[in-house]
Design an enzyme around this catalytic site. Structure first.
Site, PDB file in Angstrom:
ATOM      1  CG  HIS A 123      44.081 -15.836 -29.848  1.00  0.00           C
ATOM      2  ND1 HIS A 123      45.831 -16.734 -30.036  1.00  0.00           N
ATOM      3  CD2 HIS A 123      44.655 -15.501 -28.774  1.00  0.00           C
ATOM      4  CE1 HIS A 123      46.475 -17.158 -28.591  1.00  0.00           C
ATOM      5  NE2 HIS A 123      45.333 -16.088 -28.138  1.00  0.00           N
ATOM      6  CG  ASP A 133      47.690  -4.474 -37.510  1.00  0.00           C
ATOM      7  OD1 ASP A 133      47.405  -4.835 -36.278  1.00  0.00           O
ATOM      8  OD2 ASP A 133      47.493  -3.652 -37.592  1.00  0.00           O
ATOM      9  CG  HIS A 134      44.223  -3.323 -35.891  1.00  0.00           C
ATOM     10  ND1 HIS A 134      45.099  -2.980 -35.807  1.00  0.00           N
ATOM     11  CD2 HIS A 134      42.787  -2.976 -34.902  1.00  0.00           C
ATOM     12  CE1 HIS A 134      44.923  -2.388 -35.031  1.00  0.00           C
ATOM     13  NE2 HIS A 134      43.996  -1.967 -34.375  1.00  0.00           N
ATOM     14  CG  HIS A 170      42.353 -14.059 -24.542  1.00  0.00           C
ATOM     15  ND1 HIS A 170      42.189 -15.098 -25.213  1.00  0.00           N
ATOM     16  CD2 HIS A 170      43.884 -13.905 -24.610  1.00  0.00           C
ATOM     17  CE1 HIS A 170      43.224 -15.561 -25.061  1.00  0.00           C
ATOM     18  NE2 HIS A 170      43.884 -15.401 -25.043  1.00  0.00           N
ATOM     19  CG  HIS A 207      47.725 -11.617 -26.763  1.00  0.00           C
ATOM     20  ND1 HIS A 207      48.184 -11.904 -25.643  1.00  0.00           N
ATOM     21  CD2 HIS A 207      47.357 -13.141 -26.867  1.00  0.00           C
ATOM     22  CE1 HIS A 207      47.964 -12.863 -24.867  1.00  0.00           C
ATOM     23  NE2 HIS A 207      47.195 -13.780 -26.422  1.00  0.00           N
ATOM     24  CD  GLU A 256      50.349 -16.006 -27.020  1.00  0.00           C
ATOM     25  OE1 GLU A 256      49.543 -16.203 -28.328  1.00  0.00           O
ATOM     26  OE2 GLU A 256      50.057 -16.443 -26.304  1.00  0.00           O
ATOM     27  CB  CYS A 303      43.735 -19.476 -23.610  1.00  0.00           C
ATOM     28  SG  CYS A 303      45.852 -18.072 -22.693  1.00  0.00           S
TER      29      CYS A 303
END
Lengths: 138, 138, 138, 138, 138, 138
Positions: E15, E80-81, E40, E42, E125, E34
């Site tokens: 994100h 996811d991913h 980047h 998580h 997070e 950020c």
């Protein structure tokens, strides 16, 4: 069949890192805030690992109750809720760094285990810092 | 470039520790409350570690999806929500101690991996007790 | 000054989820592999939380040694290394789901605590599944 | 007296696994959803382990503040909140698998440590997947 | 008998935090690193908690398999991913802070649960930062 | 939209539990080994939770960097590597039980937060013992 079995334990203790023969200034330079003369402390998390043959009758390398008792009597009872510098004789002339604490634990437990079993100590001083010691064979 | 890659998995199972040819008294003396004839159980946490060369094309030692599938089919599906003594053939005549379970897992996975890859099994029976087995080379 | 203090504990047990009056087929449909007639098991992780006034003399809501002893005598000694269905009277006619186990733990501890203290039970059946129960006031 | 000391650290980063010279189809077949062209990401958990002699004056293998600073400057500042493929030069022509990231971290830190100290890198890509690399000696 | 049952899950995603209508300078000032335009990522750890009556027949508040499936279909498969900014429609005009992701997860799951059940979302997070959202009733 | 955001932190400290006006005997009876005159210590793990409205511009309840800085300046710098009894003025006449430490942390942070934000402190003294305090509203 050779395996390693490991048992976790813990103790809470106070300590201070400093060399008696050094000045306060030099101790502060080397040990920083770990040299607080009023002490600070940690929840030490300990992993005792033993490598040996599996007993064909019991399926155990060592009975975990026996290992847990050894750790309780020789380590937890000796170190828990203690000031390592003032209350524990092994650290009278030995700086209680995590490295030295691991070596002392190794030597205290080593004498109570059969020669054929290898021993390794892992000691967490904080969740981010830990040390591992396995004696001469390492 | 030789590395180790590790994958965690888990299964929940019941078991009882006892030797059929021993008396109840002797079993209680050796295995204590683990000899409850009605069984007790654990959430077993498993770490499967594989050491090998990094494939220069993929950057993988082994594709984690392939490893996760191997663990699912051969370990989780065979052990999860089972009574190890009654439902798993490997423990018909083998006491299901953590040591023996780790050896059985090692042998079940070993046959599905290339010879050039080394295998190590770490099995947590409880958060405080775990065993490690790496076969002959250990 | 009203605070909550919490204490962790654990026990390992076997169980089976099924209703006696239902067919095997219906039990399988509702409880899936948790209905294994040979049982499976878990490492149950327990958090007992007590809310009350801080004693101005001791700085404690409750002495943690007293709380740890209550948990040991009434919960760990009663449930650890047991088959919940067969060995624990509370589950003779009550399905030992995590929900019901939490309620039974709540009721067993509630009677040993002063009325003015609120009680909450958190019970992990696996690292991914847990339940929370706090009695009527919830 | 030879011990291992370990320090944990972490960084959050985005990455994509794919080979430029392969078709999208082949990349999907090999790397699955890790080949998302818009990237995905991880909280990487890092353990840096150093094995060496204990300094008889300080009781340290290495001052943890020095090790933590090395990790901060050479790893965290370089990788944290970055896109490994686009922002980190080492991965311009190297697929950022966990294996390759561990090797890059090893090589970046190796040059800042005395020859006599052995180095091992453990890198968690997710709580379930991790890799270990210790250079040639492994 | 009213209890809360909780289920853990996770997803890995990329994100970027920024407001389209703000300058790069202002975005950097507010969102710091950020705001990396290359993203980047998580490992998001999710806890879904549901409060309701225990079904007297099953001893369940909700069947955990049903809850796990709801989370898989509506959250894991969707996030996811993925790149939250580019791949997930809900964040087309909504900054994917942990707060907003928790609200989106709440709203996606809320519609699939009976009115009588209360819902709470906890989203990690990083291991050090997490948020909790429980809708209007909070 | 009202949410709770939480941030973890930690500090290592020594302490001793005793009432000055009580005899050594009575202190031992009440505080047991926590009354060691040479002190013992802990790794305190802290969770600071803040509940408030989400800022519609940033998507934050509070900027985590600001919260982390508040915790660092007012808590970590004041307590870390300190002897709570001797080095921290708040405990000159207040027994440093986990309950009291949580209340002191609450009051130190409360003055630096907007009135509209609710604050809750969770403090782990050991991995098995923790306390929660949320001020008057609790």
């Amino acid at each position: 069949m050779r395996l390693t079995v490991s048992r976790k334990a813990h103790f809470n203790a106070a300590h201070r890192l400093y060399r008696k023969e050094w000045s306060m200034e030099k101790n502060n330079q080397v040990f920083g805030k770990c040299n607080n003369p009023n002490f600070h402390g940690h929840n030490y998390e300990l992993i005792v690992s033993i490598t040996g043959q599996v007993d064909p009758e019991t399926g155990y390398v060592i009975d975990m109750k026996i290992l847990a008792d050894l750790i309780k009597v020789h380590i937890e009872d000796a170190f828990d809720h203690k000031n390592l510098n003032l209350d524990v004789p092994e650290f009278k002339d030995l700086i209680p760094t995590a490295e030295h604490i691991a070596v002392v634990i190794y030597e205290k437990l080593r004498t109570h285990l059969p020669e054929a079993m290898a021993l390794q100590i892992t000691l967490y001083e904080t969740p981010k810092n830990f040390v591992t010691y396995a004696g001469d064979k390492y």
